[in-house]
Every structure is written in C-alpha cells, then in structure tokens.
Design a protein around this motif. Structure first.
Motif, PDB file in Angstrom:
ATOM      1  N   SER A   1      44.869  15.957  57.797  1.00  0.00           N
ATOM      2  CA  SER A   1      43.420  16.165  57.654  1.00  0.00           C
ATOM      3  C   SER A   1      43.177  17.628  57.354  1.00  0.00           C
ATOM      4  N   ILE A   2      42.241  17.896  56.486  1.00  0.00           N
ATOM      5  CA  ILE A   2      42.003  19.280  56.072  1.00  0.00           C
ATOM      6  C   ILE A   2      40.506  19.566  56.061  1.00  0.00           C
ATOM      7  N   CYS A   3      40.176  20.797  56.454  1.00  0.00           N
ATOM      8  CA  CYS A   3      38.790  21.233  56.401  1.00  0.00           C
ATOM      9  C   CYS A   3      38.498  21.816  55.020  1.00  0.00           C
ATOM     10  N   ALA A   4      37.268  22.278  54.835  1.00  0.00           N
ATOM     11  CA  ALA A   4      36.864  22.815  53.532  1.00  0.00           C
ATOM     12  C   ALA A   4      37.699  24.035  53.144  1.00  0.00           C
ATOM     13  N   GLU A   5      38.011  24.852  54.149  1.00  0.00           N
ATOM     14  CA  GLU A   5      38.771  26.072  53.862  1.00  0.00           C
ATOM     15  C   GLU A   5      40.210  25.758  53.469  1.00  0.00           C
ATOM     16  N   CYS A   6      40.787  24.757  54.106  1.00  0.00           N
ATOM     17  CA  CYS A   6      42.200  24.416  53.843  1.00  0.00           C
ATOM     18  C   CYS A   6      42.357  23.554  52.596  1.00  0.00           C
ATOM     19  N   SER A   7      41.254  22.992  52.123  1.00  0.00           N
ATOM     20  CA  SER A   7      41.369  22.034  51.012  1.00  0.00           C
ATOM     21  C   SER A   7      41.331  22.746  49.676  1.00  0.00           C
ATOM     22  N   THR A   8      42.177  22.312  48.767  1.00  0.00           N
ATOM     23  CA  THR A   8      42.151  22.765  47.374  1.00  0.00           C
ATOM     24  C   THR A   8      42.062  21.515  46.507  1.00  0.00           C
ATOM     25  N   ARG A   9      41.029  21.521  45.643  1.00  0.00           N
ATOM     26  CA  ARG A   9      40.866  20.375  44.768  1.00  0.00           C
ATOM     27  C   ARG A   9      41.574  20.697  43.452  1.00  0.00           C
ATOM     28  N   TYR A  10      42.553  19.902  43.089  1.00  0.00           N
ATOM     29  CA  TYR A  10      43.329  20.152  41.869  1.00  0.00           C
ATOM     30  C   TYR A  10      43.444  18.848  41.110  1.00  0.00           C
ATOM     31  N   GLU A  11      43.010  18.872  39.860  1.00  0.00           N
ATOM     32  CA  GLU A  11      42.998  17.663  39.019  1.00  0.00           C
ATOM     33  C   GLU A  11      42.250  16.529  39.711  1.00  0.00           C
ATOM     34  N   GLY A  12      41.174  16.925  40.408  1.00  0.00           N
ATOM     35  CA  GLY A  12      40.305  15.926  41.039  1.00  0.00           C
ATOM     36  C   GLY A  12      40.829  15.373  42.349  1.00  0.00           C
TER      37      GLY A  12
ATOM     38  N   GLY B   1      38.553  15.891  54.321  1.00  0.00           N
ATOM     39  CA  GLY B   1      39.389  15.016  53.506  1.00  0.00           C
ATOM     40  C   GLY B   1      40.796  14.963  54.057  1.00  0.00           C
ATOM     41  N   VAL B   2      41.637  14.256  53.310  1.00  0.00           N
ATOM     42  CA  VAL B   2      43.039  14.094  53.704  1.00  0.00           C
ATOM     43  C   VAL B   2      43.915  14.470  52.511  1.00  0.00           C
ATOM     44  N   CYS B   3      44.939  15.274  52.766  1.00  0.00           N
ATOM     45  CA  CYS B   3      45.848  15.663  51.686  1.00  0.00           C
ATOM     46  C   CYS B   3      46.626  14.424  51.231  1.00  0.00           C
ATOM     47  N   VAL B   4      46.667  14.222  49.893  1.00  0.00           N
ATOM     48  CA  VAL B   4      47.321  13.017  49.366  1.00  0.00           C
ATOM     49  C   VAL B   4      48.844  13.106  49.452  1.00  0.00           C
ATOM     50  N   ILE B   5      49.362  14.314  49.670  1.00  0.00           N
ATOM     51  CA  ILE B   5      50.822  14.471  49.729  1.00  0.00           C
ATOM     52  C   ILE B   5      51.316  14.391  51.171  1.00  0.00           C
TER      53      ILE B   5
ATOM     54  N   LYS C   1      47.440  23.272  51.692  1.00  0.00           N
ATOM     55  CA  LYS C   1      48.283  24.343  51.155  1.00  0.00           C
ATOM     56  C   LYS C   1      49.731  23.859  51.052  1.00  0.00           C
ATOM     57  N   ARG C   2      50.178  23.171  52.086  1.00  0.00           N
ATOM     58  CA  ARG C   2      51.572  22.678  52.086  1.00  0.00           C
ATOM     59  C   ARG C   2      51.754  21.594  51.021  1.00  0.00           C
ATOM     60  N   GLY C   3      50.736  20.781  50.867  1.00  0.00           N
ATOM     61  CA  GLY C   3      50.788  19.717  49.857  1.00  0.00           C
ATOM     62  C   GLY C   3      50.893  20.280  48.454  1.00  0.00           C
TER      63      GLY C   3
ATOM     64  N   ILE D   1      54.391  21.484  47.860  1.00  0.00           N
ATOM     65  CA  ILE D   1      55.292  20.348  47.607  1.00  0.00           C
ATOM     66  C   ILE D   1      55.079  19.839  46.172  1.00  0.00           C
ATOM     67  N   LEU D   2      53.837  19.765  45.752  1.00  0.00           N
ATOM     68  CA  LEU D   2      53.534  19.299  44.395  1.00  0.00           C
ATOM     69  C   LEU D   2      54.143  20.231  43.365  1.00  0.00           C
ATOM     70  N   LYS D   3      53.993  21.539  43.609  1.00  0.00           N
ATOM     71  CA  LYS D   3      54.537  22.548  42.691  1.00  0.00           C
ATOM     72  C   LYS D   3      56.056  22.408  42.585  1.00  0.00           C
ATOM     73  N   ALA D   4      56.715  22.200  43.739  1.00  0.00           N
ATOM     74  CA  ALA D   4      58.173  22.065  43.746  1.00  0.00           C
ATOM     75  C   ALA D   4      58.604  20.804  43.005  1.00  0.00           C
ATOM     76  N   ARG D   5      57.831  19.729  43.178  1.00  0.00           N
ATOM     77  CA  ARG D   5      58.169  18.477  42.483  1.00  0.00           C
ATOM     78  C   ARG D   5      58.061  18.658  40.982  1.00  0.00           C
ATOM     79  N   ARG D   6      57.010  19.314  40.519  1.00  0.00           N
ATOM     80  CA  ARG D   6      56.799  19.485  39.077  1.00  0.00           C
ATOM     81  C   ARG D   6      57.835  20.434  38.493  1.00  0.00           C
ATOM     82  N   ALA D   7      58.214  21.460  39.268  1.00  0.00           N
ATOM     83  CA  ALA D   7      59.255  22.390  38.810  1.00  0.00           C
ATOM     84  C   ALA D   7      60.579  21.654  38.671  1.00  0.00           C
ATOM     85  N   ALA D   8      60.869  20.752  39.602  1.00  0.00           N
ATOM     86  CA  ALA D   8      62.116  19.981  39.544  1.00  0.00           C
ATOM     87  C   ALA D   8      62.136  19.082  38.318  1.00  0.00           C
ATOM     88  N   GLN D   9      60.974  18.560  37.933  1.00  0.00           N
ATOM     89  CA  GLN D   9      60.907  17.707  36.732  1.00  0.00           C
ATOM     90  C   GLN D   9      61.220  18.514  35.482  1.00  0.00           C
TER      91      GLN D   9
END
Lengths: 101, 266
Positions: free
Chosen positions: A26-37, A18-22, A42-44, A47-55
């Motif tokens: 490209s990410i393999c199965a090991e690097c991929s984390t499915r969150y909220e579908g 798959g591809v990280c949306v952030i 990991k870097r994505g 970044i998502l965590k930092a964005r939500r914390a800033a909100q």
C-alpha cells in the motif's frame, strides 16, 4: 459493507491511495509514482527498471530468429550470387559469338 | 548523432539532390584519404573482373566457374573495406568517429549480401533493385551510427527507405541519368580522341587502336572502369543520403554539417 482503510507501508500514519502493482504494498500519495498510467512504489519502480534493463541486455526473440535466419541463408545467398555471375558471363560469351576478335 | 541544427536552418527542407552535391564535395576535399581505402576494397574484384574479361573474350566456358567464384568471394572483402570507407565519411559528417567496423562487421556483411541478392536476382522485378541499392548503401552507416541491436537498426533502415521513396526515387533517377550521360560522354570522347585528335593533331597512327576499340575486351574494360568510378562515388553518397533521410526523421540538419565541412575544406 464496511470499507477497509489501508495505510501506507512506509508511513503508517497516512492513508494509502493505491497499491503498487509490482510489490503489492500500500502506498500513500508521496510514495506513489504514476508511470504509464500505473501506480508504483519506489521499490516497485526499481524492480520494473531492472526487469526492463534485463530485457535489453540480451537479444530478444526476434533478434535471435533474425540471426539464425541470417546464418542459414548466407550460404544460399552467396550461392545465388555465384550462379548469377556464372549465368551473366555465359550470356556475355553467347552475345559475343559473332564477333571477329 | 545528436547535434541540434541552428535555428536559422530549419530541418526537413532542402533539395533531394543536396546530399549528392555534398558527396561530390567530400570526394573532392577528402580524395587522398578515401581513394586508397577504395582501391584496397576493389583489388580482388578488379582481379575477378580482369579474369572475367579474359574468359569472355577467349570464350573459355570452362574458366567461368573459377571466375564466378573469384567474383563472389571478392564481394565480402569489398563490402568490409567499403564499410571502413563509409565510416571515414561518417566521421567527417559527425565530427566524431562512429562505432568501430569490427563491432558490426557480421551484420554489415549479411545486410550487404541480402542487398546484393535484391540487386541481382531482383532485376526482373524493378522494385527490388531499388531497395537493394539503398539498403546496401545504408547498411554500414546505419549500423555504425548507434549501438542498438543490429536487426532493429536494419529494420528501421528499411522503414526509413520505405518512408522516403519519393525522395530516393529522385536521387535514383538523377544518378541513372548522370550515369548514362557519363557513359555516353566516355564513349564519344574515346571515339573522338582516337579518330580525330590523335591522328590529326599529334600525327599518331591509330589504325591498330581503332581495331582494338571494336573488341569486347575494350568495352568490357571501359564499362568496368566506369563502374568503379561510379561505385566510389556512390559509396560516399550513400552516407550523405542516409544522413539526409535520418535528418528528416530526427530533426538534425545535414546541410549544416555539409556547410561546416565546406568551411573547413582547404
């Protein structure tokens, strides 16, 4: 049409699932984390965590509107209470008019 | 508030009036701690009340502007110190202190102001005073419980009130009936004391006292004193009722906390 096989950015010997949306990487199965579908690398995720914390750090729009309304309405509400007491006490005086003492 | 309830006390059950009993218990066991804070809270209001009685009995309409101003300005002072009192009650129930009052004071005062408006000008619409009395009572406990955004916390409190209308109606009805009965009992006791007990048993001439009892000043003073007693009780009960409502949402058990308090009581 030929399929383009992508490989994981972190593990070039593995095929990407798959591809990280952030980050768009490209990410393999090991690097991929499915969150909220949604797939994230990991870097994505960081970044998502930092964005939500800033909100959550600063007040949201609703909070700011609420505070502004509260500041504007407070003097009016105090005035309304003042008028209520004034009217109530006037009514009490009117009711007690017929009393001797 | 994150303590889990013991398994033998399932959350979500219990009479709607249990928080009121719990509040009475707190009043009895913690009177020396809570009463001085309440007295401090109502000193300006009592001064305003005294001025109001004086103005009404003298029919001094010119003084009503000053009296109304004193009563209005006494309210924020009262609300601030009631928040301190309620924080004490919260600390007893939680086992640890909640957020400091200074951290949330502006939001508490504004919530109380809105509630007071609902309680006063909402009288023609019966629904608003109901919301006003509970929203005002729950404002401090809700805002001191968690360090979330004040607006979110207050909106959630309004939702909880809306979700527990049946339970809160039972509480409101019980308090109203208790209040009326208490008021009537106070009137009957006074009349009985002054017309029968004092002259018959103690031989005291109560003619002057009987005449005073017929005055507006006497009954206004009595009503104000009754209001102060009821207000003190409700300030404490609002915290126990708030935790009762919260426990139904979050699964923790207020009754376990109250049982713990009773065990620790002298």
């Amino acid at each position: 049409m030929a399929r383009i096989q992508r490989h994981c950015q972190q593990h070039p010997d593995r095929q990407a699932i798959g591809v990280c949306v952030i980050t768009g990487e490209s990410i393999c199965a090991e690097c991929s984390t499915r969150y909220e579908g949604v797939n994230y690398s990991k870097r994505g995720l960081e970044i998502l965590k930092a964005r939500r914390a800033a909100q959550h750090d600063g007040p949201g729009r609703g909070e700011r509107v609420g505070r502004a309304l509260a500041l504007l309405l407070s003097p009016l509400l105090l005035l309304a209470l003042f008028v209520f007491f004034r009217l109530g006490l006037t009514l009490l005086i009117d009711l007690s008019q017929g009393e001797v003492l | 508030m994150s303590e889990a309830s013991p398994p033998w006390l399932p959350a979500g059950r219990g009479s709607a009036l249990e928080p009121l009993d719990g509040a009475l218990e707190l009043m009895r066991t913690r009177l020396s701690t809570l009463l001085p804070i309440y007295v401090l809270a109502v000193v300006p209001l009592a001064a305003g009340g005294w001025l109001a009685i004086d103005a009404v009995t003298a029919r001094d309409r010119a003084a009503l502007v000053l009296v109304s101003a004193v009563l209005t300005l006494a309210l924020p002072w009262r609300w601030a110190w009631l928040a301190v009192l309620q924080r004490r009650v919260q600390a007893e129930l939680r086992g640890q202190p909640p957020l400091p009052v200074s951290h949330r004071l502006p939001a508490i005062l504004i919530a109380r102001l809105v509630a007071a408006f609902m309680l006063t000008w909402g009288i023609p619409l019966m629904v608003l005073p109901f919301w006003g009395i509970f929203f005002g009572g729950f404002a401090a406990p809700a805002l001191l419980e968690r360090d979330r955004r004040a607006m979110s916390e207050l909106v959630q409190t309004l939702r909880w009130i809306g979700g527990a209308v049946g339970r809160l109606m039972r509480i409101a009805l019980t308090l109203s009936i208790a209040g009326l009965v208490g008021l009537l009992a106070g009137v009957v006791l006074q009349v009985f004391l002054i017309q029968t007990i004092l002259p018959s048993l103690l031989g005291i001439d109560t003619t002057g006292l009987l005449l005073t009892m017929q005055s507006t000043a006497w009954w206004m003073g009595f009503a104000f004193l009754f209001f102060l007693v009821f207000d003190f009780y409700w300030s404490i009960a609002a915290v126990t009722v708030f935790y009762d409502i919260q426990s139904r949402r979050l699964g923790s058990d207020l009754r376990w906390r109250l049982a713990r308090l009773r065990e620790a009581a002298p």
